[in-house]
Design a protein around this motif. Structure first.
Motif, PDB file in Angstrom:
ATOM      1  N   ILE A  44      28.920 -10.203  -1.568  1.00  0.00           N
ATOM      2  CA  ILE A  44      27.972  -9.698  -2.559  1.00  0.00           C
ATOM      3  C   ILE A  44      28.270  -8.227  -2.813  1.00  0.00           C
ATOM      4  N   ALA A  45      28.540  -7.912  -4.069  1.00  0.00           N
ATOM      5  CA  ALA A  45      28.793  -6.525  -4.467  1.00  0.00           C
ATOM      6  C   ALA A  45      27.502  -5.923  -5.000  1.00  0.00           C
ATOM      7  N   ILE A  46      27.109  -4.787  -4.438  1.00  0.00           N
ATOM      8  CA  ILE A  46      25.887  -4.094  -4.863  1.00  0.00           C
ATOM      9  C   ILE A  46      26.267  -2.788  -5.547  1.00  0.00           C
ATOM     10  N   MET A  47      25.820  -2.639  -6.789  1.00  0.00           N
ATOM     11  CA  MET A  47      26.126  -1.444  -7.562  1.00  0.00           C
ATOM     12  C   MET A  47      24.834  -0.780  -8.020  1.00  0.00           C
ATOM     13  N   ALA A  48      24.522   0.369  -7.432  1.00  0.00           N
ATOM     14  CA  ALA A  48      23.392   1.171  -7.892  1.00  0.00           C
ATOM     15  C   ALA A  48      23.813   1.966  -9.119  1.00  0.00           C
ATOM     16  N   THR A  49      22.885   2.164 -10.040  1.00  0.00           N
ATOM     17  CA  THR A  49      23.209   2.867 -11.280  1.00  0.00           C
ATOM     18  C   THR A  49      22.197   3.980 -11.528  1.00  0.00           C
ATOM     19  N   GLY A  50      22.661   5.054 -12.166  1.00  0.00           N
ATOM     20  CA  GLY A  50      21.731   6.097 -12.580  1.00  0.00           C
ATOM     21  C   GLY A  50      22.238   7.492 -12.299  1.00  0.00           C
ATOM     22  N   ASP A  51      22.111   8.377 -13.294  1.00  0.00           N
ATOM     23  CA  ASP A  51      22.509   9.775 -13.119  1.00  0.00           C
ATOM     24  C   ASP A  51      21.627  10.497 -12.103  1.00  0.00           C
ATOM     25  N   GLU A  52      20.447   9.949 -11.855  1.00  0.00           N
ATOM     26  CA  GLU A  52      19.494  10.637 -10.972  1.00  0.00           C
ATOM     27  C   GLU A  52      19.779  10.400  -9.496  1.00  0.00           C
ATOM     28  N   LEU A  53      20.769   9.585  -9.162  1.00  0.00           N
ATOM     29  CA  LEU A  53      20.987   9.177  -7.778  1.00  0.00           C
ATOM     30  C   LEU A  53      22.117   9.943  -7.109  1.00  0.00           C
ATOM     31  N   VAL A  54      21.916  10.263  -5.844  1.00  0.00           N
ATOM     32  CA  VAL A  54      23.001  10.741  -4.984  1.00  0.00           C
ATOM     33  C   VAL A  54      22.930   9.964  -3.677  1.00  0.00           C
ATOM     34  N   GLN A  55      24.049   9.932  -2.970  1.00  0.00           N
ATOM     35  CA  GLN A  55      24.111   9.175  -1.721  1.00  0.00           C
ATOM     36  C   GLN A  55      23.386   9.924  -0.598  1.00  0.00           C
ATOM     37  N   PRO A  56      22.870   9.190   0.402  1.00  0.00           N
ATOM     38  CA  PRO A  56      22.290   9.844   1.572  1.00  0.00           C
ATOM     39  C   PRO A  56      23.296  10.816   2.202  1.00  0.00           C
ATOM     40  N   GLY A  57      22.833  12.005   2.518  1.00  0.00           N
ATOM     41  CA  GLY A  57      23.701  13.033   3.091  1.00  0.00           C
ATOM     42  C   GLY A  57      24.202  14.031   2.077  1.00  0.00           C
ATOM     43  N   GLU A  58      24.180  13.641   0.783  1.00  0.00           N
ATOM     44  CA  GLU A  58      24.565  14.586  -0.266  1.00  0.00           C
ATOM     45  C   GLU A  58      23.373  15.487  -0.609  1.00  0.00           C
ATOM     46  N   THR A  59      23.656  16.571  -1.318  1.00  0.00           N
ATOM     47  CA  THR A  59      22.596  17.505  -1.703  1.00  0.00           C
ATOM     48  C   THR A  59      22.184  17.248  -3.150  1.00  0.00           C
ATOM     49  N   PRO A  60      20.981  16.710  -3.365  1.00  0.00           N
ATOM     50  CA  PRO A  60      20.548  16.455  -4.739  1.00  0.00           C
ATOM     51  C   PRO A  60      20.116  17.740  -5.427  1.00  0.00           C
ATOM     52  N   ASN A  61      20.242  17.756  -6.760  1.00  0.00           N
ATOM     53  CA  ASN A  61      19.644  18.866  -7.484  1.00  0.00           C
ATOM     54  C   ASN A  61      18.158  18.590  -7.657  1.00  0.00           C
ATOM     55  N   GLU A  62      17.464  19.480  -8.333  1.00  0.00           N
ATOM     56  CA  GLU A  62      16.008  19.365  -8.395  1.00  0.00           C
ATOM     57  C   GLU A  62      15.538  18.154  -9.199  1.00  0.00           C
ATOM     58  N   ASP A  63      16.430  17.523  -9.956  1.00  0.00           N
ATOM     59  CA  ASP A  63      16.049  16.361 -10.767  1.00  0.00           C
ATOM     60  C   ASP A  63      16.584  15.046 -10.204  1.00  0.00           C
ATOM     61  N   GLN A  64      17.174  15.078  -9.023  1.00  0.00           N
ATOM     62  CA  GLN A  64      17.799  13.877  -8.460  1.00  0.00           C
ATOM     63  C   GLN A  64      17.047  13.373  -7.234  1.00  0.00           C
ATOM     64  N   ILE A  65      17.309  12.113  -6.908  1.00  0.00           N
ATOM     65  CA  ILE A  65      16.728  11.483  -5.721  1.00  0.00           C
ATOM     66  C   ILE A  65      17.834  10.808  -4.918  1.00  0.00           C
ATOM     67  N   ILE A  66      17.508  10.426  -3.714  1.00  0.00           N
ATOM     68  CA  ILE A  66      18.476   9.769  -2.834  1.00  0.00           C
ATOM     69  C   ILE A  66      18.495   8.269  -3.131  1.00  0.00           C
ATOM     70  N   ALA A  67      19.684   7.712  -3.265  1.00  0.00           N
ATOM     71  CA  ALA A  67      19.825   6.261  -3.477  1.00  0.00           C
ATOM     72  C   ALA A  67      19.453   5.532  -2.195  1.00  0.00           C
ATOM     73  N   SER A  68      18.436   4.712  -2.258  1.00  0.00           N
ATOM     74  CA  SER A  68      17.969   4.001  -1.057  1.00  0.00           C
ATOM     75  C   SER A  68      18.078   2.484  -1.190  1.00  0.00           C
ATOM     76  N   ASN A  69      17.921   1.972  -2.403  1.00  0.00           N
ATOM     77  CA  ASN A  69      17.844   0.519  -2.604  1.00  0.00           C
ATOM     78  C   ASN A  69      19.042  -0.227  -2.027  1.00  0.00           C
ATOM     79  N   GLY A  70      20.240   0.281  -2.330  1.00  0.00           N
ATOM     80  CA  GLY A  70      21.444  -0.420  -1.904  1.00  0.00           C
ATOM     81  C   GLY A  70      21.542  -0.558  -0.405  1.00  0.00           C
ATOM     82  N   TYR A  71      21.085   0.455   0.309  1.00  0.00           N
ATOM     83  CA  TYR A  71      21.180   0.419   1.766  1.00  0.00           C
ATOM     84  C   TYR A  71      20.191  -0.601   2.347  1.00  0.00           C
TER      85      TYR A  71
END
Length: 390
Positions: A172-199
């Protein structure tokens, strides 16, 4: 919108059970047994002692009778001689019974001096023997489909089965989408959130028998989404996260359509999870989950887990529902089937007050989804309701 049951039927129509493969028994735990396996011999293969003690003929049992110890039978090394009147054999748990003996006196019921034992005044009348084939006979089978538990693995080993035929793990291939997402451990900007669904989905699906490929986040551009879909090549199921609604930046559906997706449905009358879609890109089934984290996890429970089970060889059926009483009153429901996060404790269901589909903290504390049908009236505490374990 279609109903949940109609959407699930459409999801089942997209998939078929996968082929099988042979794995070593040591690697088979948690896999889905798909072929029947047969025991090659009885277990135990001989009458065996169930206790440490002395093997003898039951007709000679008398309180304070004396017997000469003529040998020993241990596990893996049986006594091969004859046992005559007034004789016995020292025997240990699991050892083969000597020929002609039909009783084991436990050592606690005897006193031994040299090679002579004397039975106590009171003797246990239990024979303390496990008959040949007491566990299973040669020809005993274990059938599939079944998810192999540690107990199943031990039984297959006793059946002398070193190789096991299981269903190939669905990829099963899981692809999260969205400019607002960054991976856990990365530094988001003030308009971004951490991608959690895929995990969360990866953990859920792998715990239920899948081989999950968590792809890089696809950005809200046609080029990025196309590249993401190309990376899904070879998967048995594509799962996208987000981008499936009707906003200007929700491009998953139009990009998938431009790549030849044949739609099965779009939008389901459920809460959470309304913007759910499904179809096929070429020969590969695809499920487009909502971007809200709880929506995606609930939809995975209701749709993807039953699909996964069918791919592994089980029947097409929804997740099992159970019934328990409400701990507190439950408000009425609207036109969509509602899957409400709840906690089952001491046999009663407490539905969480906050049900917003963005609240992962509430989902993480829940162990059940209470299923509330459309247009259900308010229900008082104590009313039995259906729920699904999560």
């Amino acid at each position: 919108m279609i109903s949940v049951s109609e959407a699930l039927d459409a999801c089942f129509a997209l998939i078929s059970p996968l082929n099988s493969e042979v794995v070593d028994l040591k690697d088979a735990a948690g896999r889905t047994l798909i072929a029947h396996h047969q025991a090659t011999r009885n277990q135990p293969p001989f009458a065996a002692s169930a206790m440490d003690g002395y093997a003898m003929k039951s007709v000679e049992l008398q309180p304070q009778a004396q017997f000469m110890v003529v040998g020993e039978s241990a596990a893996g090394a049986r006594y091969t001689g004859k046992v005559r009147a007034g004789q016995c054999v020292r025997i240990f748990t699991g050892a083969p019974m000597p020929e002609g003996c039909d009783h084991v006196v436990i050592q606690e019921d005897t006193t031994r001096q040299g090679n002579v034992i004397t039975l106590n005044t009171e003797i246990e009348d239990k024979a303390n023997i496990r008959p040949a084939g007491n566990d299973f006979d040669a020809g005993f089978t274990m059938d599939g489909p079944r998810v192999l538990t540690p107990g199943n693995i031990a039984l297959l080993a006793a059946m002398n089965q070193p190789k096991i035929t299981v269903t190939r793990k669905p990829v099963i291939a899981i692809m999260a989408t969205g400019d607002e997402l960054v991976q856990p451990g990365e530094t988001p900007n003030e308009d971004q959130i951490i991608a959690s669904n895929g995990y969360g989905l990866k953990a859920l699906l792998e715990a239920n028998g899948a081989d999950v490929r968590l792809l890089p986040i696809a950005r809200d551009t046609e080029a990025s989404l196309r590249q993401g879909f190309e990376l899904c090549a070879g998967a048995d199921l594509i799962v996208t996260l987000g981008g499936a609604s009707v906003g200007d930046h929700d491009l998953v559906r139009p990009v998938a359509t431009s790549m030849g997706m044949e739609p099965a449905f779009y939008k389901v009358a459920m809460r959470p999870g309304k913007p759910l879609m499904a179809g096929k890109i070429g020969d590969t089934p695809m499920i487009g989950l909502p971007g809200n984290p709880v929506s995606s996890m609930v939809c995975a429970q209701i749709f993807i887990l039953p699909m996964l089970r069918h791919m592994l060889g089980f029947n097409t059926e929804p997740m099992a529902r159970k019934t328990a009483p409400l701990f507190e009153d439950l408000r009425s429901n609207g036109p969509r089937e509602h899957y409400m996060r709840a906690t089952l404790r001491d046999g009663k269901l407490t539905v969480h007050k906050r049900q917003d589909s963005s609240l992962l903290s509430v989902y993480a504390d829940a162990n059940a989804l209470v299923v509330v049908p459309p247009f259900t009236d308010a229900q008082p505490a104590g009313t039995p309701v259906e729920y699904i374990d999560i």
